[in-house]
Design a protein around this motif. Structure first.
Motif, mmCIF file in Angstrom:
data_model
loop_
_atom_site.group_PDB
_atom_site.id
_atom_site.type_symbol
_atom_site.label_atom_id
_atom_site.label_comp_id
_atom_site.label_asym_id
_atom_site.label_seq_id
_atom_site.Cartn_x
_atom_site.Cartn_y
_atom_site.Cartn_z
ATOM 1 N N UNK A 108 0.816 -1.207 0.000
ATOM 2 C CA UNK A 108 0.000 0.000 0.000
ATOM 3 C C UNK A 108 0.853 1.263 0.000
ATOM 4 N N UNK A 109 1.972 1.201 0.704
ATOM 5 C CA UNK A 109 2.778 2.410 0.842
ATOM 6 C C UNK A 109 3.787 2.614 -0.274
ATOM 7 N N UNK A 110 3.919 1.584 -1.119
ATOM 8 C CA UNK A 110 4.992 1.595 -2.099
ATOM 9 C C UNK A 110 4.998 2.768 -3.060
ATOM 10 N N UNK A 111 3.813 3.002 -3.673
ATOM 11 C CA UNK A 111 3.840 3.928 -4.796
ATOM 12 C C UNK A 111 4.153 5.341 -4.332
ATOM 13 N N UNK A 112 3.779 5.681 -3.089
ATOM 14 C CA UNK A 112 4.130 7.042 -2.654
ATOM 15 C C UNK A 112 5.564 7.111 -2.145
ATOM 16 N N UNK A 113 6.146 5.980 -1.789
ATOM 17 C CA UNK A 113 7.516 6.006 -1.270
ATOM 18 C C UNK A 113 8.547 6.020 -2.393
ATOM 19 N N UNK A 114 8.235 5.304 -3.481
ATOM 20 C CA UNK A 114 9.207 5.178 -4.568
ATOM 21 C C UNK A 114 9.162 6.384 -5.494
ATOM 22 N N UNK A 115 10.306 6.726 -6.046
ATOM 23 C CA UNK A 115 10.276 7.731 -7.102
ATOM 24 C C UNK A 115 9.888 7.027 -8.402
ATOM 25 N N UNK A 116 9.461 7.773 -9.401
ATOM 26 C CA UNK A 116 9.070 7.116 -10.648
ATOM 27 C C UNK A 116 10.217 6.262 -11.174
ATOM 28 N N UNK A 117 9.912 5.044 -11.616
ATOM 29 C CA UNK A 117 10.947 4.129 -12.086
ATOM 30 C C UNK A 117 11.604 3.335 -10.979
ATOM 31 N N UNK A 118 11.218 3.633 -9.724
ATOM 32 C CA UNK A 118 11.840 2.971 -8.578
ATOM 33 C C UNK A 118 11.536 1.476 -8.517
ATOM 34 N N UNK A 119 12.406 0.770 -7.822
ATOM 35 C CA UNK A 119 12.378 -0.691 -7.788
ATOM 36 C C UNK A 119 11.928 -1.181 -6.418
ATOM 37 N N UNK A 120 11.240 -2.324 -6.384
ATOM 38 C CA UNK A 120 10.951 -2.926 -5.080
ATOM 39 C C UNK A 120 11.179 -4.421 -5.140
ATOM 40 N N UNK A 121 11.562 -4.977 -4.020
ATOM 41 C CA UNK A 121 11.612 -6.430 -3.893
ATOM 42 C C UNK A 121 11.245 -6.827 -2.465
ATOM 43 N N UNK A 122 10.380 -7.840 -2.370
ATOM 44 C CA UNK A 122 9.995 -8.411 -1.072
ATOM 45 C C UNK A 122 10.313 -9.885 -1.055
ATOM 46 N N UNK A 123 10.607 -10.363 0.127
ATOM 47 C CA UNK A 123 10.658 -11.808 0.300
ATOM 48 C C UNK A 123 9.284 -12.263 0.780
ATOM 49 N N UNK A 124 8.864 -13.440 0.365
ATOM 50 C CA UNK A 124 7.560 -13.958 0.804
ATOM 51 C C UNK A 124 7.709 -15.387 1.291
ATOM 52 N N UNK A 125 6.583 -15.899 1.768
ATOM 53 C CA UNK A 125 6.522 -17.262 2.281
ATOM 54 C C UNK A 125 6.663 -18.303 1.169
ATOM 55 N N UNK A 126 6.672 -17.881 -0.075
ATOM 56 C CA UNK A 126 6.836 -18.841 -1.153
ATOM 57 C C UNK A 126 5.695 -18.792 -2.142
ATOM 58 N N UNK A 127 5.667 -19.795 -2.988
ATOM 59 C CA UNK A 127 4.816 -19.818 -4.181
ATOM 60 C C UNK A 127 3.467 -19.109 -4.078
ATOM 61 N N UNK A 128 2.613 -19.563 -3.143
ATOM 62 C CA UNK A 128 1.251 -19.024 -3.125
ATOM 63 C C UNK A 128 1.228 -17.531 -2.834
#
Ligand SMILES: C[S@@+](CC[C@H](N)C(=O)[O-])C[C@H]1O[C@@H](n2cnc3c(N)ncnc32)[C@H](O)[C@@H]1O
Lengths: 243, 340
Positions: B282-302
């Motif tokens: 939810x907070x990503x788009x206001x935090x990143x500058x245009x063209x900015x990158x994000x990566x999260x780790x998750x619990x896996x496939x699902x």
């Protein structure tokens, strides 16, 4: 020291030929459809335009360019991109679920089928780089690239591992690179390519390299894996082992 | 559900007694013989919070005594867990110097080893570090031990064009592993802002930043997710996060090293494990500058599949190239993408 800790599995016959177009075919189709880490893109030109590329005769150049991949001229990231890394054999959910320091990293290099493994370091990171350098050595030992003897000039990485007394070695090649240097592998690969082209004859190869037969034998005997590979090659040509 | 009563109470086997008997029982070893009670939550929580491997080697030990300890400790390793022999080697390497000085009295080392073997206290808490991403990251009870899977995040950051000069955020930094490793790859203008709600995490992360001399590049801020980052909003080249993602219901079944000893705050992702991941999205788009990158780790496939789908449908106008990335065990472990 790290070497002693390495357990090596090789899943291919030896010597292994890099047949034309096979590496690139596997590279583009061998990767799974889903994105795979590390997903650094591999550029074929990085390999074939490297200044230390396989030395083929001028006329051959057109044919050979891109045919025989210069794997050892690739960066670690590029080489890694051609590998599968198997660490967690029976993995379960992994990530935050799990606390286990893995003891091994296993790299399988798709284009050649060579498998290199490193064990024992606390750092997965270090195991990965040991496995990569082991992979480089195995590639040097196993992958043979053809040479056109009529038109052969030894590549600089080969000149670098030759003793200074070689008459074809000019001053600007620098000091001799020994087996403990990571740059030894590409030289070793080029040397085995040459030895393969001269049907295992050390005296023939020595002539081409501006060395006495004795000096070239000593170089080959200075590294255990190089000696073993050279002797295997000689045995396949019905020659006696060097000792 | 992680209450102490859930822990099986293990009484020492005769072999364990042999380890303990010849020595005077210190407070820690004594409690090791007593079933844990709620008043002694961690059997061997060190009095000194300084990670063992960083303590000064001030305790001389006769080589024979150390060797005898090594043999007693090795005898405790059950045949079912041969990897503990490797841990013992590393333990001695971290706890002693070649000139026979120990970083803690021998009694304390005995208790620490016992806690690892018997109470399943993670080896990394015992020695106080984890070798991760080419770093030796200090850790202690109360912060998550960085996982080998997470190392892949570093390669993904390195693959972002111009990453060296950007401002990066590491949300839920824990030990600060990601923040420190990323900061080390950055150029002179690059910076990392790392946040965590856990006070212990903030302390440990600061220690790691300082150990790697990165005070000028990394700022550790106390607070929830994006909250401490108001003034860098919209200026970030990248957001990295490995938030808690384990579904609450899975917590009781975790490996003892994890479930009994690592902080629930670092693991519990709510009912589906997605609470924090969705909040961060939810907070990503206001935090990143245009063209900015994000990566999260998750619990896996699902979780990864769900998030890729969610982000690309709900916010298709805000993000592009959203995709799941496999870890080395071929699990879709990460979700990454770019802000448009
Ligand atoms: C799985 S750990 C990851 C730690 C570290 N980044 C790593 O990869 O090793 C999750 C971290 O998120 C932190 N955390 C939990 N809730 C948080 C919140 N509301 N705001 C910021 N951090 C939070 C925890 O304290 C913990 O350090």
């Amino acid at each position: 020291m790290a070497r002693a800790l390495l357990r090596i599995t090789t899943r291919c016959c030896s010597p292994l030929y890099a047949p034309s177009s096979l590496p690139s075919r596997l590279r583009s189709h061998g990767l799974p459809p889903t994105l795979r880490f590390p997903s650094l893109s591999f550029s074929a030109s990085a390999a074939s335009t490297s200044s230390h590329g396989p030395s083929s005769g001028k006329e051959e150049e057109e044919d050979d360019q891109g045919k025989y991949e210069n794997y050892l001229g690739m960066t670690d990231d590029e080489l890694m991109a051609q590998c599968d890394m198997g660490t967690f054999k029976s993995s379960g959910p992994g990530g935050q679920h799990r606390n286990k320091r893995e003891s091994a990293v296993r790299l399988r290099h798709h284009p050649t089928g060579i498998v290199a493994q490193a064990v024992e370091d606390r750092s997965q990171h270090k195991n990965r780089s040991s496995a990569l350098s082991r992979l480089r050595t195995l590639i040097a030992l196993k992958v043979r690239r053809p040479i056109n003897l009529d038109n052969y000039t030894p590549p600089v990485e080969l000149l670098q591992i030759l003793p200074l007394k070689s008459t074809i070695r000019s001053k600007d090649v620098g000091s001799q690179i020994g087996p403990n240097n990571i740059k030894f592998s590409p030289g070793m690969q080029a040397l085995l390519d040459l030895l393969f082209a001269v049907e295992g004859s050390v005296s023939e190869a020595a002539k081409i390299l501006g060395l006495s037969t004795g000096a070239l034998s000593r170089l080959i005997l200075s590294d255990d894996s190089l000696r073993a590979a050279a002797n295997e090659l000689r045995a396949s040509k019905g020659l006696k082992p060097l000792r | 559900m992680l209450s102490l009563s859930a822990r099986p109470i293990l009484l020492p086997k005769p072999r364990l007694r042999r380890l303990l008997l010849p020595r005077p029982l210190s407070a820690a070893t004594a409690s090791a013989l007593t079933p844990p009670t709620p008043r002694t939550p961690t059997t061997a929580a060190p009095a000194d919070p300084t990670p063992l491997f960083l303590r000064p080697p001030t305790h001389p030990v006769p080589p024979a005594a150390l060797e005898a300890f090594r043999r007693r400790a090795a005898a405790l390793v059950p045949p079912s867990a041969p990897h503990l022999h490797r841990h013992l080697r590393w333990f001695l390497a971290d706890a002693s110097t070649p000139d026979h000085l120990l970083r803690a009295p021998l009694d304390e080392l005995e208790a620490l080893w016992l806690a690892h073997v018997r109470d399943r206290r993670p080896f990394q808490y015992v020695v106080g570090n984890e070798h991760w991403g080419g770093l030796v990251v200090a850790v202690r009870d109360g912060v998550l031990i960085p996982r080998p899977e997470t190392e892949a995040v570093l390669d993904m950051v390195r693959a972002v064009q111009g990453f060296e000069g950007g401002w990066w955020a590491d949300l839920g930094t824990g030990s600060g592993a990601i923040a420190v490793a990323v900061a080390r790859m950055l150029g002179p203008h690059g910076r990392v802002f790392a946040t965590d709600v856990s006070e212990v995490a903030v302390q440990v992360a600061r220690l790691n930043v300082q150990r790697y001399g990165l005070q000028d590049k990394v700022e550790i801020r106390h607070g929830s997710w994006f909250e401490p980052l108001e003034e860098v909003k919209g200026k970030l080249m990248g957001v990295i996060s490995n938030p808690p993602y384990i579904p609450t219901g899975d917590l009781p079944g975790l490996q003892p090293e994890v479930g009994w000893h690592e902080p629930k705050l670092a693991l519990d992702g709510g009912k589906d494990g997605l609470d924090h991941l969705l909040h961060i999205c939810e907070g990503l788009s206001s935090a990143l500058k245009p063209g900015g990158f994000f990566v999260f780790e998750t619990n896996g496939n699902k979780q990864s599949e769900f998030l890729v789908d969610f982000i690309s449908t709900k916010w298709s106008s805000s993000f592009r190239n959203v995709e799941a990335v496999l870890d080395f065990a071929d699990i879709k472990r990460f979700v990454r993408g770019y802000r448009r």
